[in-house]
Write a protein that holds these residues in place. Structure first.
Motif, PDB file in Angstrom:
ATOM      1  N   LEU A   1      11.926 -34.923-111.387  1.00 13.37           N
ATOM      2  CA  LEU A   1      12.364 -36.244-110.925  1.00 13.37           C
ATOM      3  C   LEU A   1      11.756 -37.358-111.785  1.00 13.37           C
ATOM      4  N   LYS A   2      10.539 -37.129-112.271  1.00 14.22           N
ATOM      5  CA  LYS A   2       9.908 -38.125-113.163  1.00 14.22           C
ATOM      6  C   LYS A   2      10.813 -38.349-114.366  1.00 14.22           C
ATOM      7  N   GLU A   3      11.293 -37.232-114.917  1.00 12.69           N
ATOM      8  CA  GLU A   3      12.130 -37.316-116.118  1.00 12.69           C
ATOM      9  C   GLU A   3      13.506 -37.866-115.765  1.00 12.69           C
ATOM     10  N   TYR A   4      14.081 -37.350-114.690  1.00 12.08           N
ATOM     11  CA  TYR A   4      15.441 -37.748-114.298  1.00 12.08           C
ATOM     12  C   TYR A   4      15.525 -39.255-114.061  1.00 12.08           C
ATOM     13  N   SER A   5      14.512 -39.798-113.383  1.00 12.74           N
ATOM     14  CA  SER A   5      14.549 -41.222-113.026  1.00 12.74           C
ATOM     15  C   SER A   5      13.725 -42.083-113.974  1.00 12.74           C
ATOM     16  N   ASP A   6      13.095 -41.434-114.951  1.00 15.16           N
ATOM     17  CA  ASP A   6      12.269 -42.167-115.908  1.00 15.16           C
ATOM     18  C   ASP A   6      11.218 -43.013-115.173  1.00 15.16           C
TER      19      ASP A   6
ATOM     20  N   GLN B   1       8.153 -42.553-104.833  1.00 14.20           N
ATOM     21  CA  GLN B   1       9.389 -43.148-105.371  1.00 14.20           C
ATOM     22  C   GLN B   1      10.323 -43.383-104.188  1.00 14.20           C
ATOM     23  N   LEU B   2      10.853 -44.580-104.126  1.00 15.67           N
ATOM     24  CA  LEU B   2      11.767 -44.905-103.019  1.00 15.67           C
ATOM     25  C   LEU B   2      13.188 -45.104-103.551  1.00 15.67           C
ATOM     26  N   TYR B   3      14.147 -44.419-102.912  1.00 17.50           N
ATOM     27  CA  TYR B   3      15.552 -44.503-103.308  1.00 17.50           C
ATOM     28  C   TYR B   3      16.380 -45.061-102.159  1.00 17.50           C
ATOM     29  N   VAL B   4      17.312 -45.943-102.477  1.00 21.76           N
ATOM     30  CA  VAL B   4      18.274 -46.411-101.475  1.00 21.76           C
ATOM     31  C   VAL B   4      19.669 -46.099-102.014  1.00 21.76           C
TER      32      VAL B   4
ATOM     33  N   ILE C   1      14.559 -47.547-106.295  1.00 20.37           N
ATOM     34  CA  ILE C   1      14.099 -48.938-106.135  1.00 20.37           C
ATOM     35  C   ILE C   1      12.767 -49.093-106.879  1.00 20.37           C
ATOM     36  N   GLY C   2      11.851 -48.138-106.685  1.00 22.34           N
ATOM     37  CA  GLY C   2      10.585 -48.175-107.413  1.00 22.34           C
ATOM     38  C   GLY C   2       9.473 -47.491-106.648  1.00 22.34           C
ATOM     39  N   GLY C   3       8.248 -47.755-107.073  1.00 19.33           N
ATOM     40  CA  GLY C   3       7.071 -47.180-106.432  1.00 19.33           C
ATOM     41  C   GLY C   3       6.425 -48.203-105.507  1.00 19.33           C
TER      42      GLY C   3
END
Ligand code: GSH
Length: 219
Positions: free
Chosen positions: A179-184, A190-193, A198-200
């Motif tokens: 996921l680090k690589e996928y989302s750079d 890590q928060l996703y909407v 969105i970010g950390g």
């Protein structure tokens, strides 16, 4: 499958033209180590994974095919060159059975296996990110956060009353690194909407401070 003898320039060119891996052993009768390399190639050619990859194995007399040997800078035998579409993709100088084995495996089956597994991981990550409208990838879970950053994020989210789901990256190293690589994004939480990062914690604190957090979560 066996090791084909390439006895002319035409045969060599025709043989190495293939889009699948072609392994050519530049050999000489007088060099004892060449016999060992041909044996290694013969064994590799019998492996089912390598067979189904369509890879081919050949041996040529480096002195007979002198033009080609010159072109590929064959200074000594045995030398093994790996071709795809007529171009050299790798080579092993000398009778290094371990190197020959690992490079042949890498170029014949290794790449396709890792490409397939990275595709699978990407599908998995996408599914996880979209599991809930608001997804938190964290260390631990909402009841037992296992890192101060994750704990603070959960406290902030709980304060908003928004529904969310969590994934504990400590339980899955593949997801943690993938996921680090996928989302750079190199850290957790890590928060996703709606599947978007969105970010950390720092970003969430900034959104909270600017009064934008709830609208971001409810987007
Ligand atoms: N400034 C970061 C702090 C998060 C952080 O530094 N996390 C570290 C320690 S928990 C991390 O995830 N490191 C990578 C890892 O453990 O895989 C944020 O805003 O979220």
């Amino acid at each position: 499958m066996t090791v084909a003898t390439l006895d002319s320039n035409e045969h060599f060119l025709d043989f190495t033209r293939s889009p699948s891996l072609t392994v050519v052993h530049f050999s000489a009768n007088w060099a004892e180590q060449c016999g060992q390399v041909t044996e290694v190639l013969s064994e590799l050619s019998k492996l089912p994974d390598i067979q189904s990859s369509g890879s081919k194995f050949g041996v040529c007399d480096a002195e007979n095919l002198s033009e080609i040997s010159l072109q590929y800078k064959i200074d000594s035998v045995p030398t093994v060159i790996l071709f795809k579409n007529g171009s050299q993709v790798d080579r092993i100088d000398g009778a290094d059975a371990a190197q020959i084995t690992s490079k042949v495996k890498l170029h014949s089956i290794g790449k396709s296996i890792s490409a397939a597994s990275s595709e699978k991981l990407e599908d998995r990550l996408k599914a996880l990110i979209n599991k809930h409208k608001v997804m938190v990838f964290m260390k631990g879970n909402r009841d037992t956060p296992r890192c101060g950053f994750s704990r603070t994020l959960i406290q902030i989210l709980n304060g908003t009353g928004v529904q969310y789901d969590t994934f504990d990256i400590l339980t899955d190293e593949e997801v943690r690194q993938g996921l680090k690589e996928y989302s750079d994004w190199p850290t957790y939480p890590q928060l996703y909407v709606k599947g978007e990062l969105i970010g950390g914690l720092d970003i969430i604190k900034e959104l909270q401070a600017s009064g934008e957090l709830e609208s971001t979560l409810n987007a």
